[in-house]
Design a protein around this motif. Structure first.
Motif, short mmCIF file in Angstrom:
data_model
loop_
_atom_site.label_atom_id
_atom_site.label_comp_id
_atom_site.label_asym_id
_atom_site.label_seq_id
_atom_site.Cartn_x
_atom_site.Cartn_y
_atom_site.Cartn_z
N LEU A 1 48.29 43.06 65.82
CA LEU A 1 48.15 42.54 64.47
C LEU A 1 46.72 42.15 64.12
CD1 LEU A 1 51.36 40.38 64.19
CD2 LEU A 1 50.88 42.58 63.12
N ARG A 2 45.97 41.88 65.17
CA ARG A 2 44.60 41.49 64.93
C ARG A 2 43.85 42.68 64.31
NH1 ARG A 2 42.51 40.67 70.01
NH2 ARG A 2 44.11 39.14 70.47
N GLY A 3 42.89 42.44 63.47
CA GLY A 3 42.09 43.54 62.96
C GLY A 3 42.67 44.24 61.75
N SER A 4 43.67 43.61 61.10
CA SER A 4 44.12 44.22 59.85
C SER A 4 44.70 43.16 58.92
CB SER A 4 45.16 45.31 60.13
OG SER A 4 46.37 44.72 60.53
N VAL A 5 44.54 43.37 57.62
CA VAL A 5 45.22 42.53 56.64
C VAL A 5 45.85 43.47 55.61
CG1 VAL A 5 43.72 40.51 56.88
CG2 VAL A 5 43.13 42.31 55.23
N THR A 6 46.78 42.94 54.85
CA THR A 6 47.39 43.73 53.78
C THR A 6 47.05 43.07 52.44
OG1 THR A 6 49.20 44.30 55.25
CG2 THR A 6 49.55 44.66 52.89
N VAL A 7 46.64 43.92 51.50
CA VAL A 7 46.42 43.39 50.15
C VAL A 7 47.60 43.80 49.28
CG1 VAL A 7 45.00 43.55 48.07
CG2 VAL A 7 43.91 43.34 50.32
N VAL A 8 48.16 42.84 48.58
CA VAL A 8 49.32 43.10 47.72
C VAL A 8 48.86 43.08 46.25
CG1 VAL A 8 51.62 42.34 47.06
CG2 VAL A 8 50.78 41.93 49.39
N VAL A 9 49.23 44.14 45.51
CA VAL A 9 48.94 44.15 44.07
C VAL A 9 50.28 44.03 43.34
CG1 VAL A 9 47.89 45.42 42.16
CG2 VAL A 9 46.94 45.64 44.48
N GLU A 10 50.44 42.91 42.60
CA GLU A 10 51.72 42.65 41.92
C GLU A 10 51.89 43.61 40.74
OE1 GLU A 10 53.84 40.73 43.14
OE2 GLU A 10 52.71 39.42 44.51
N PRO A 11 53.15 44.02 40.44
CA PRO A 11 53.40 45.01 39.38
C PRO A 11 53.04 44.50 37.97
CG PRO A 11 55.46 44.15 40.30
CD PRO A 11 54.36 43.64 41.17
N SER A 12 53.40 43.26 37.65
CA SER A 12 53.09 42.83 36.28
C SER A 12 52.36 41.50 36.31
CB SER A 12 54.38 42.67 35.47
OG SER A 12 55.22 41.73 36.10
N VAL A 13 51.44 41.35 35.42
CA VAL A 13 50.66 40.13 35.37
C VAL A 13 50.87 39.52 33.99
CG1 VAL A 13 48.41 39.12 35.76
CG2 VAL A 13 49.00 41.29 36.82
N ARG A 14 51.01 38.17 33.98
CA ARG A 14 51.37 37.51 32.74
C ARG A 14 50.32 37.75 31.64
NH1 ARG A 14 51.44 32.18 34.32
NH2 ARG A 14 52.36 32.85 36.26
N ASP A 15 49.05 37.60 32.01
CA ASP A 15 48.05 37.72 30.94
C ASP A 15 47.67 39.19 30.69
OD1 ASP A 15 46.85 38.00 33.30
OD2 ASP A 15 45.41 36.38 33.06
N GLY A 16 48.60 40.05 30.95
CA GLY A 16 48.48 41.45 30.55
C GLY A 16 47.31 42.18 31.17
N GLY A 17 47.35 42.33 32.48
CA GLY A 17 46.30 43.06 33.18
C GLY A 17 46.44 44.55 32.92
N ALA A 18 45.51 45.28 33.49
CA ALA A 18 45.52 46.73 33.29
C ALA A 18 46.74 47.34 33.98
CB ALA A 18 44.24 47.35 33.85
N ASP A 19 46.96 48.56 33.81
CA ASP A 19 48.01 49.33 34.44
C ASP A 19 47.86 49.23 35.95
OD1 ASP A 19 49.81 51.53 35.07
OD2 ASP A 19 47.90 52.58 35.47
N ILE A 20 48.99 49.24 36.65
CA ILE A 20 48.96 48.93 38.09
C ILE A 20 48.11 49.91 38.88
CG2 ILE A 20 51.12 50.18 38.61
CD1 ILE A 20 51.58 47.66 40.59
#
Ligand code: ATP
Ligand code: MG
Lengths: 234, 295
Positions: free
Chosen positions: B51-70
């Motif tokens: 597990l060492r040596g890696s992280v995961t980045v999560v991008v949420e599907p919808s954002v309240r303040d209306g972010g760009a397309d996923i």
């Protein structure tokens, strides 16, 4: 023994076991170096108790006990073993260690003092042979007759060439011949400077030897010169 | 074997009969605790390495303040991540990867139904300590709102903390066993002292020092403990082997990871010697304290 006027010195000694009345009262006597004394008295008079004080099995309840120039009451514990190694004791009931062979019992004082093993065994075997038990070196004490046990006990007491030899009824279990032999051994040891105290019931032994007698009667001691006795003591 | 020839009467007090068995049981328990520690350490070590040596980045599907397309936000996040020092590589999981991840829980048709699901980016790190996770998180939030770092290390740290707690427990258990062994030897020695009082008095009167008498008891206690210890060690060996064979039959991934590590084997082999040492020291202290009260 320059300076040592008294090998054993008792001054107004009293001894009690627990809360019982004193079994020894106001005992005063001195034993000179190289002296030979008999210790007599009826059964229960306190002979064994007196010897126990001399071989440092007990401290006196009161009075002064000095053995080999050391005040027993004042002595720190860790100095007792050194003093005890200069005292040979033949216990009344032998007190052999049951699970050790005859020769190992005799060798015990040497083993405790430390020394090369083979030499120790050789010396012990030699001494046992001298007391007539050459054939029973490896016998366990329980297989020995009382007379044989007594001789093992005697060999154990003298193997370290003690300065003071304390014998509690050493001829009580042996026949006349063996008894004479043992007494001759004590005479020999006494001649080379060993101080001897021999407790006995046997009047004939006392009468045949010209040694002074310490006589106990109900806990008090009196000293008697024996017919023609000249040696030691007061 | 290991019999101690002493001035003391053997077997008169019975301690020579029960002491080896109690010590055997104690060494057995200590051996099992050691074995459990070893297995745990190796498993934790394996996890930590993978597990060492890696992280995961999560991008949420919808954002309240209306972010760009996923998809755009995933691209933006990738841009930020790839320019961050300490990052080896970063790759988004494909829709197929995601589908196979969620399928067991949500069913096959999920993606075709157009349900919003988070996107994952696998980030490989260069070494362990180089990356500024907090800084990265900040820049991600600006460049791609609705993305966050799922740090394995947080979880890993918890797992390792638990593993260490279990290990510590095992150590405490072994220490308690050692204490119990010492107490057992102390009581056995006291019984022996009482039973052999007469022999001890004779030894004293012949001129034996306390240390000489103590050595008799020490030798006896040590030899009994050593015998018991070897028995306990044998039992541990049998049990560990049996468990290992059973685990191998499961065809799991456990057995290949669990090796008989040399430090463990050394510790195990030292158990009977430790038992003998504890017995000897305890006997000595007990005897010396007892004899100090005799004349
Ligand atoms: N350990 C002990 N505890 C209590 N009393 C004792 C103890 N040893 C001896 N006595 C008592 O002390 C007294 C003297 O006993 P001791 O053994 O000294 O006599 P003894 O002269 O040696 O007798 P014997 O000739 O029968 O051997 C006796 O009354 C005995 O009961
Ligand atoms: Mg007597």
């Amino acid at each position: 023994m320059a300076g040592a006027n008294h090998l054993v010195r008792f001054e107004n000694v009293g001894l009690r076991y627990g809360d019982e009345p004193e079994v020894l009262r106001d005992i005063t006597f001195h034993l000179g170096p190289g002296s030979y004394h008999f210790l007599t008295g009826s059964s229960g008079a306190g002979k064994t108790s007196l010897l126990r004080l001399m071989y440092l099995a007990h401290r006196p309840s009161r009075g002064l006990v000095s053995v080999l120039d050391r005040d027993v009451a004042m002595m720190p514990r860790d100095e007792l073993p050194g003093l005890r190694r200069r005292i040979g004791v033949i216990f009344q009931n032998f007190r052999l260690l049951d699970h050790l062979s005859a020769v190992d019992n005799v060798a015990l004082p040497l083993r405790i003092a430390g020394g090369p093993k083979d030499v120790i065994r050789e010396q012990a075997a030699e001494l046992l042979t001298w007391v007539g038990l050459g054939d029973l070196l490896d016998a366990p004490p329980r297989t020995l007759s009382d007379g044989e046990k007594q001789r093992v006990a005697i060999a154990r007491a003298v193997i370290n060439r003690p300065s003071l030899l304390l014998a509690d009824e050493p001829t009580g279990s042996v026949d006349h011949n063996q008894g004479s032999r043992i007494l001759r051994l004590f005479e020999e040891l006494n001649k080379i400077g060993t101080t001897v105290v021999l407790a006995t019931h046997d009047r004939t032994i006392v009468e045949r030897h010209a040694h002074p007698v310490l006589h106990l009667e109900r806990g008090t001691l009196s000293v008697h010169r024996n017919a023609g006795a000249a040696k030691g003591g007061t | 074997m290991f019999a101690w020839r002493a001035d003391l009467a053997p077997d008169r007090d019975g301690s020579s009969r029960f002491l080896p068995w109690i010590i055997a049981l104690m060494v057995y328990l200590a051996g099992l605790a050691l074995a459990a520690t070893m297995v745990l350490e190796q498993i934790a070590g394996r996890w930590s390495a993978s597990l060492r040596g890696s992280v995961t980045v999560v991008v949420e599907p919808s954002v309240r303040d209306g972010g760009a397309d996923i998809d755009a936000r995933v691209e933006a996040a990738l841009g930020v991540i790839r320019t961050t020092p300490g990052v080896l590589s970063a790759a988004p999981l494909t829709m197929d990867d995601l589908a196979s991840l969620v399928e067991p829980w949500l069913g096959e048709d999920l993606l075709s139904m157009g349900l919003p699901i988070p996107r994952l980016i696998d980030v490989a790190l260069d070494g362990d300590g180089g990356l500024d996770l907090a800084g990265l998180a900040e820049r991600l939030e600006t460049a791609a709102p609705g993305s966050r770092i799922d740090d394995h290390k947080i979880w890993l740290r918890k797992v390792l903390r638990l593993a260490h707690a279990v290990e510590l427990t095992a150590v405490v258990v072994v220490a308690l066993i050692a204490l119990a062994a010492a107490a057992t030897v102390m009581f056995a020695t006291r019984t022996g002292l009482a039973v052999q009082r007469d022999v001890i008095e004779v030894l004293h009167l012949i001129g034996a020092r306390d240390s000489y008498v103590a050595r008799q008891f020490q030798g006896k206690a040590a030899s009994l403990a050593l015998r018991g210890g070897l028995l306990g060690l044998t039992l541990t060996g049998v049990t560990v082997t049996a468990l290992w064979l059973a685990a191998r039959d499961l065809e799991g991934s456990l057995p290949p990871a669990v090796r008989l590590a040399p430090p463990f084997l050394t510790g195990l082999a030292a158990l009977p010697l430790a038992a003998a040492a504890i017995a000897s020291i305890t006997a000595r202290v007990t005897v010396m304290r007892f004899l100090a009260r005799m004349l």
